[in-house]
Design a protein around this motif. Structure first.
Motif, PDB file in Angstrom:
ATOM      1  N   ARG A  14       0.846  -1.219   0.000  1.00 10.32           N
ATOM      2  CA  ARG A  14       0.000   0.000   0.000  1.00 10.32           C
ATOM      3  C   ARG A  14       0.872   1.256   0.000  1.00 10.32           C
ATOM      4  NH1 ARG A  14      -3.102   2.852  -2.143  1.00 10.32           N
ATOM      5  NH2 ARG A  14      -4.316   4.319  -0.938  1.00 10.32           N
ATOM      6  N   LEU A  15       1.967   1.257   0.743  1.00 14.20           N
ATOM      7  CA  LEU A  15       2.881   2.399   0.754  1.00 14.20           C
ATOM      8  C   LEU A  15       3.516   2.614  -0.617  1.00 14.20           C
ATOM      9  CD1 LEU A  15       4.700   2.093   4.205  1.00 14.20           C
ATOM     10  CD2 LEU A  15       3.139   3.890   3.494  1.00 14.20           C
ATOM     11  N   ALA A  16       3.877   1.564  -1.300  1.00 13.46           N
ATOM     12  CA  ALA A  16       4.476   1.664  -2.629  1.00 13.46           C
ATOM     13  C   ALA A  16       3.468   2.255  -3.613  1.00 13.46           C
ATOM     14  CB  ALA A  16       4.963   0.306  -3.100  1.00 13.46           C
ATOM     15  N   GLU A  17       2.193   1.817  -3.534  1.00 15.34           N
ATOM     16  CA  GLU A  17       1.151   2.354  -4.408  1.00 15.34           C
ATOM     17  C   GLU A  17       0.928   3.844  -4.131  1.00 15.34           C
ATOM     18  OE1 GLU A  17      -2.270  -0.085  -3.711  1.00 15.34           O
ATOM     19  OE2 GLU A  17      -1.406  -1.828  -4.708  1.00 15.34           O
ATOM     20  N   ALA A  18       0.898   4.221  -2.844  1.00 10.39           N
ATOM     21  CA  ALA A  18       0.699   5.620  -2.467  1.00 10.39           C
ATOM     22  C   ALA A  18       1.866   6.472  -2.953  1.00 10.39           C
ATOM     23  CB  ALA A  18       0.546   5.748  -0.957  1.00 10.39           C
ATOM     24  N   ALA A  19       3.081   5.951  -2.822  1.00 11.02           N
ATOM     25  CA  ALA A  19       4.260   6.695  -3.287  1.00 11.02           C
ATOM     26  C   ALA A  19       4.199   6.886  -4.791  1.00 11.02           C
ATOM     27  CB  ALA A  19       5.536   5.968  -2.879  1.00 11.02           C
ATOM     28  N   GLU A  20       3.808   5.843  -5.532  1.00  8.81           N
ATOM     29  CA  GLU A  20       3.694   5.973  -6.994  1.00  8.81           C
ATOM     30  C   GLU A  20       2.629   6.995  -7.358  1.00  8.81           C
ATOM     31  OE1 GLU A  20       3.481   2.425  -9.396  1.00  8.81           O
ATOM     32  OE2 GLU A  20       4.728   1.352  -7.932  1.00  8.81           O
ATOM     33  N   GLU A  21       1.511   7.002  -6.646  1.00 11.24           N
ATOM     34  CA  GLU A  21       0.440   7.973  -6.909  1.00 11.24           C
ATOM     35  C   GLU A  21       0.932   9.394  -6.637  1.00 11.24           C
ATOM     36  OE1 GLU A  21      -4.064   9.016  -5.336  1.00 11.24           O
ATOM     37  OE2 GLU A  21      -3.179   7.084  -4.821  1.00 11.24           O
ATOM     38  N   ILE A  22       1.670   9.569  -5.541  1.00 13.99           N
ATOM     39  CA  ILE A  22       2.214  10.888  -5.194  1.00 13.99           C
ATOM     40  C   ILE A  22       3.189  11.347  -6.265  1.00 13.99           C
ATOM     41  CG2 ILE A  22       3.711  12.119  -3.569  1.00 13.99           C
ATOM     42  CD1 ILE A  22       2.363  10.431  -1.338  1.00 13.99           C
TER      43      ILE A  22
END
Length: 133
Positions: A14-22
């Motif tokens: 989930r953190l990796a997905e959020a970082a990619e979105e950011i």
């Protein structure tokens, strides 16, 4: 796998997905700013081109104009005023300017009444009264 490992894996995912979105939002914002900066730069260049003639005028002098500037003094004395310029007599006082009458004595100055006796006479009288006492 234990529950802790599964939870850790889900949190990392989930953190990796959020970082990619950011990072995606950041890249889009940067691209928008670059486009706006490019538009503003083009607009500034266009305005500079329009203002260039105003700040750097090109003066074209015709041969006749130059000849009129360098007229010999003899000809200037014969024709002191060019025929196309008409001088009108100067109006000594423009009609739109009204002159107010001057006040002979300014009203803000307060006058004190004059003393009939000079100060040295008053001093002599005071000395005489003091001596009499």
């Amino acid at each position: 796998m234990s529950k802790v490992h599964v939870l850790r894996y889900l949190v990392k995912q989930r953190l990796a997905e959020a970082a990619e979105e950011i990072f995606g939002l950041f890249e889009r914002t940067i691209a928008e700013y670059e486009e706006e900066a490019s538009r503003l730069k083009e607009n500034n260049e266009r305005l500079k081109k329009r203002l260039h003639p105003v700040f750097n005028p090109k003066v074209h002098i015709e041969r006749e104009d130059v000849q009129q500037l360098f007229v010999p003094k003899e000809e200037q004395q014969e024709d002191p005023e060019p025929p196309h310029i008409k001088e009108e007599p100067e109006d000594p006082e423009p009609s739109h300017i009204k002159e107010e009458p001057e006040d002979p004595e300014p009203s803000h100055i307060k006058e004190e009444p004059e003393d009939p006796e000079p100060s040295h006479i008053k001093e002599e009288k005071l000395q005489g009264l003091e001596e009499a006492e």
